[in-house]
Design a protein around this motif. Structure first.
Motif, PDB file in Angstrom:
ATOM      1  N   GLN A  37       0.847  -1.192   0.000  1.00 36.64           N
ATOM      2  CA  GLN A  37       0.000   0.000   0.000  1.00 36.64           C
ATOM      3  C   GLN A  37       0.885   1.245   0.000  1.00 36.64           C
ATOM      4  OE1 GLN A  37      -3.205   0.207   2.902  1.00 36.64           O
ATOM      5  NE2 GLN A  37      -3.248  -2.021   3.021  1.00 36.64           N
ATOM      6  N   LEU A  38       1.886   1.259   0.882  1.00 37.27           N
ATOM      7  CA  LEU A  38       2.791   2.411   0.962  1.00 37.27           C
ATOM      8  C   LEU A  38       3.556   2.600  -0.341  1.00 37.27           C
ATOM      9  CD1 LEU A  38       4.179   1.887   4.579  1.00 37.27           C
ATOM     10  CD2 LEU A  38       2.473   3.560   3.839  1.00 37.27           C
ATOM     11  N   GLN A  39       4.053   1.512  -0.932  1.00 33.43           N
ATOM     12  CA  GLN A  39       4.781   1.606  -2.202  1.00 33.43           C
ATOM     13  C   GLN A  39       3.882   2.134  -3.314  1.00 33.43           C
ATOM     14  OE1 GLN A  39       6.413  -2.297  -2.951  1.00 33.43           O
ATOM     15  NE2 GLN A  39       8.254  -1.881  -1.738  1.00 33.43           N
ATOM     16  N   LEU A  40       2.663   1.616  -3.390  1.00 34.67           N
ATOM     17  CA  LEU A  40       1.739   2.050  -4.431  1.00 34.67           C
ATOM     18  C   LEU A  40       1.398   3.527  -4.277  1.00 34.67           C
ATOM     19  CD1 LEU A  40      -0.186   1.473  -6.802  1.00 34.67           C
ATOM     20  CD2 LEU A  40      -1.911   0.830  -5.108  1.00 34.67           C
ATOM     21  N   LEU A  41       1.078   3.965  -3.064  1.00 32.80           N
ATOM     22  CA  LEU A  41       0.714   5.362  -2.855  1.00 32.80           C
ATOM     23  C   LEU A  41       1.902   6.290  -3.091  1.00 32.80           C
ATOM     24  CD1 LEU A  41      -1.639   4.869   0.194  1.00 32.80           C
ATOM     25  CD2 LEU A  41      -2.304   5.563  -2.116  1.00 32.80           C
ATOM     26  N   ALA A  42       3.103   5.871  -2.705  1.00 32.92           N
ATOM     27  CA  ALA A  42       4.297   6.682  -2.959  1.00 32.92           C
ATOM     28  C   ALA A  42       4.549   6.806  -4.460  1.00 32.92           C
ATOM     29  CB  ALA A  42       5.511   6.073  -2.255  1.00 32.92           C
ATOM     30  N   THR A  43       4.356   5.727  -5.196  1.00 32.50           N
ATOM     31  CA  THR A  43       4.536   5.759  -6.646  1.00 32.50           C
ATOM     32  C   THR A  43       3.535   6.698  -7.303  1.00 32.50           C
ATOM     33  OG1 THR A  43       5.403   3.507  -6.664  1.00 32.50           O
ATOM     34  CG2 THR A  43       4.538   4.361  -8.749  1.00 32.50           C
ATOM     35  N   VAL A  44       2.278   6.578  -6.908  1.00 32.98           N
ATOM     36  CA  VAL A  44       1.243   7.445  -7.479  1.00 32.98           C
ATOM     37  C   VAL A  44       1.538   8.902  -7.161  1.00 32.98           C
ATOM     38  CG1 VAL A  44      -1.200   8.051  -7.342  1.00 32.98           C
ATOM     39  CG2 VAL A  44      -0.527   5.657  -7.510  1.00 32.98           C
ATOM     40  N   LYS A  45       1.940   9.190  -5.928  1.00 34.21           N
ATOM     41  CA  LYS A  45       2.242  10.573  -5.545  1.00 34.21           C
ATOM     42  C   LYS A  45       3.418  11.122  -6.343  1.00 34.21           C
ATOM     43  CE  LYS A  45       2.749  13.665  -1.669  1.00 34.21           C
ATOM     44  NZ  LYS A  45       2.600  13.830  -0.238  1.00 34.21           N
ATOM     45  N   SER A  46       4.397  10.267  -6.633  1.00 32.94           N
ATOM     46  CA  SER A  46       5.584  10.713  -7.366  1.00 32.94           C
ATOM     47  C   SER A  46       5.285  11.076  -8.817  1.00 32.94           C
ATOM     48  CB  SER A  46       6.669   9.639  -7.310  1.00 32.94           C
ATOM     49  OG  SER A  46       6.342   8.543  -8.153  1.00 32.94           O
ATOM     50  N   LEU A  47       4.120  10.671  -9.333  1.00 33.25           N
ATOM     51  CA  LEU A  47       3.776  10.975 -10.724  1.00 33.25           C
ATOM     52  C   LEU A  47       3.524  12.458 -10.949  1.00 33.25           C
ATOM     53  CD1 LEU A  47       1.385   7.972 -11.465  1.00 33.25           C
ATOM     54  CD2 LEU A  47       3.788   8.222 -12.152  1.00 33.25           C
ATOM     55  N   GLY A  48       3.179  13.175  -9.880  1.00 34.90           N
ATOM     56  CA  GLY A  48       2.971  14.617  -9.998  1.00 34.90           C
ATOM     57  C   GLY A  48       1.719  15.005 -10.757  1.00 34.90           C
ATOM     58  N   ILE A  49       0.718  14.124 -10.769  1.00 39.37           N
ATOM     59  CA  ILE A  49      -0.542  14.434 -11.452  1.00 39.37           C
ATOM     60  C   ILE A  49      -1.673  14.411 -10.425  1.00 39.37           C
ATOM     61  CG2 ILE A  49       0.210  13.498 -13.666  1.00 39.37           C
ATOM     62  CD1 ILE A  49      -1.445  10.971 -13.045  1.00 39.37           C
ATOM     63  N   GLY A  50      -2.790  15.002 -10.770  1.00 38.06           N
ATOM     64  CA  GLY A  50      -3.968  14.937  -9.905  1.00 38.06           C
ATOM     65  C   GLY A  50      -4.604  13.565  -9.996  1.00 38.06           C
ATOM     66  N   VAL A  51      -4.850  12.955  -8.855  1.00 33.52           N
ATOM     67  CA  VAL A  51      -5.441  11.622  -8.802  1.00 33.52           C
ATOM     68  C   VAL A  51      -6.578  11.630  -7.793  1.00 33.52           C
ATOM     69  CG1 VAL A  51      -5.039   9.195  -8.221  1.00 33.52           C
ATOM     70  CG2 VAL A  51      -3.260  10.502  -9.397  1.00 33.52           C
ATOM     71  N   LEU A  52      -7.699  11.063  -8.169  1.00 29.91           N
ATOM     72  CA  LEU A  52      -8.805  10.892  -7.233  1.00 29.91           C
ATOM     73  C   LEU A  52      -8.799   9.437  -6.796  1.00 29.91           C
ATOM     74  CD1 LEU A  52     -11.301  12.163  -5.893  1.00 29.91           C
ATOM     75  CD2 LEU A  52     -12.620  11.321  -7.836  1.00 29.91           C
ATOM     76  N   ALA A  53      -8.656   9.228  -5.487  1.00 23.69           N
ATOM     77  CA  ALA A  53      -8.595   7.869  -4.940  1.00 23.69           C
ATOM     78  C   ALA A  53      -9.537   7.774  -3.754  1.00 23.69           C
ATOM     79  CB  ALA A  53      -7.172   7.536  -4.513  1.00 23.69           C
ATOM     80  N   ALA A  54     -10.206   6.652  -3.628  1.00 21.68           N
ATOM     81  CA  ALA A  54     -11.068   6.412  -2.467  1.00 21.68           C
ATOM     82  C   ALA A  54     -10.247   5.658  -1.433  1.00 21.68           C
ATOM     83  CB  ALA A  54     -12.295   5.607  -2.878  1.00 21.68           C
ATOM     84  N   LEU A  55      -9.827   6.369  -0.380  1.00 24.47           N
ATOM     85  CA  LEU A  55      -9.048   5.760   0.685  1.00 24.47           C
ATOM     86  C   LEU A  55      -9.873   5.797   1.961  1.00 24.47           C
ATOM     87  CD1 LEU A  55      -5.571   7.436   0.055  1.00 24.47           C
ATOM     88  CD2 LEU A  55      -6.328   5.167  -0.663  1.00 24.47           C
ATOM     89  N   HIS A  56      -9.978   4.662   2.621  1.00 26.95           N
ATOM     90  CA  HIS A  56     -10.739   4.598   3.865  1.00 26.95           C
ATOM     91  C   HIS A  56      -9.827   4.646   5.080  1.00 26.95           C
ATOM     92  CE1 HIS A  56     -14.697   3.726   2.042  1.00 26.95           C
ATOM     93  NE2 HIS A  56     -13.908   3.371   1.051  1.00 26.95           N
ATOM     94  N   ASP A  57      -8.534   4.540   4.858  1.00 35.96           N
ATOM     95  CA  ASP A  57      -7.559   4.640   5.940  1.00 35.96           C
ATOM     96  C   ASP A  57      -7.121   6.097   6.025  1.00 35.96           C
ATOM     97  OD1 ASP A  57      -5.117   4.749   7.403  1.00 35.96           O
ATOM     98  OD2 ASP A  57      -4.753   2.630   6.974  1.00 35.96           O
ATOM     99  N   LEU A  58      -7.621   6.808   7.033  1.00 33.35           N
ATOM    100  CA  LEU A  58      -7.348   8.238   7.148  1.00 33.35           C
ATOM    101  C   LEU A  58      -5.871   8.527   7.373  1.00 33.35           C
ATOM    102  CD1 LEU A  58     -10.419   9.458   9.228  1.00 33.35           C
ATOM    103  CD2 LEU A  58     -10.049   9.599   6.762  1.00 33.35           C
ATOM    104  N   SER A  59      -5.156   7.628   8.032  1.00 33.66           N
ATOM    105  CA  SER A  59      -3.720   7.833   8.227  1.00 33.66           C
ATOM    106  C   SER A  59      -2.982   7.820   6.888  1.00 33.66           C
ATOM    107  CB  SER A  59      -3.136   6.768   9.157  1.00 33.66           C
ATOM    108  OG  SER A  59      -3.683   6.889  10.449  1.00 33.66           O
ATOM    109  N   LEU A  60      -3.314   6.861   6.028  1.00 31.62           N
ATOM    110  CA  LEU A  60      -2.698   6.812   4.698  1.00 31.62           C
ATOM    111  C   LEU A  60      -3.114   8.018   3.855  1.00 31.62           C
ATOM    112  CD1 LEU A  60      -2.910   3.042   3.687  1.00 31.62           C
ATOM    113  CD2 LEU A  60      -0.885   4.343   4.364  1.00 31.62           C
ATOM    114  N   ALA A  61      -4.378   8.379   3.943  1.00 31.33           N
ATOM    115  CA  ALA A  61      -4.847   9.552   3.191  1.00 31.33           C
ATOM    116  C   ALA A  61      -4.098  10.799   3.633  1.00 31.33           C
ATOM    117  CB  ALA A  61      -6.353   9.722   3.385  1.00 31.33           C
ATOM    118  N   ALA A  62      -3.912  10.962   4.939  1.00 33.36           N
ATOM    119  CA  ALA A  62      -3.200  12.132   5.452  1.00 33.36           C
ATOM    120  C   ALA A  62      -1.737  12.122   5.032  1.00 33.36           C
ATOM    121  CB  ALA A  62      -3.310  12.182   6.969  1.00 33.36           C
ATOM    122  N   MET A  63      -1.155  10.945   4.908  1.00 32.28           N
ATOM    123  CA  MET A  63       0.252  10.816   4.563  1.00 32.28           C
ATOM    124  C   MET A  63       0.522  11.135   3.093  1.00 32.28           C
ATOM    125  SD  MET A  63       2.698   7.455   5.119  1.00 32.28           S
ATOM    126  CE  MET A  63       2.106   7.230   6.771  1.00 32.28           C
TER     127      MET A  63
END
Length: 122
Positions: A37-63
């Protein structure tokens, strides 16, 4: 603001939210082990594009998210940067559960600990 999700550009958040709700049966990152999960979210964030994701884990969403849209019953309750909008009162209102939210002094990430409200049996 344009949001890219599944290759479709949405010009407004309401249409993007509608689109996400229609795709909620799609497998999600939450079915992965936490490392992935952490690897996937870090990869998506590194793309530098706007992404809409449904995250139910507020800690991961905040990170990993720069802006959150918190929904209750399919309606946007609040939006903004995680460190500005995530409060125990919001969690109580939206999720009907208590929590403590603290900033981790070692890394600056929000740490959220959940607990039942007094008298609430889960």
């Amino acid at each position: 603001m344009s949001v890219l999700f599944y290759g479709i550009y949405h010009q407004d958040v309401n249409s993007a939210v509608w689109f996400m709700r229609s795709k909620m049966n799609v497998p999600s990152a939450s079915s992965l082990d936490i490392k992935y999960q952490l690897q996937l979210l870090a990869t998506v964030k590194s793309l530098g594009i706007g992404v809409l994701a449904a995250l139910h884990d507020l800690s991961l969403a905040a990170m990993y998210c720069t802006k959150l849209y918190v929904l209750k019953d399919g309606e946007i309750v609040v939006s903004g940067p995680p460190n500005k909008i995530l409060t125990p009162e919001l969690v109580r209102t939206v999720y009907e559960i208590g929590c403590d939210i603290r900033e981790n002094p070692d890394n600056g990430y929000l740490t959220i600990t959940y607990y039942p409200e007094p008298g609430q049996h889960i």
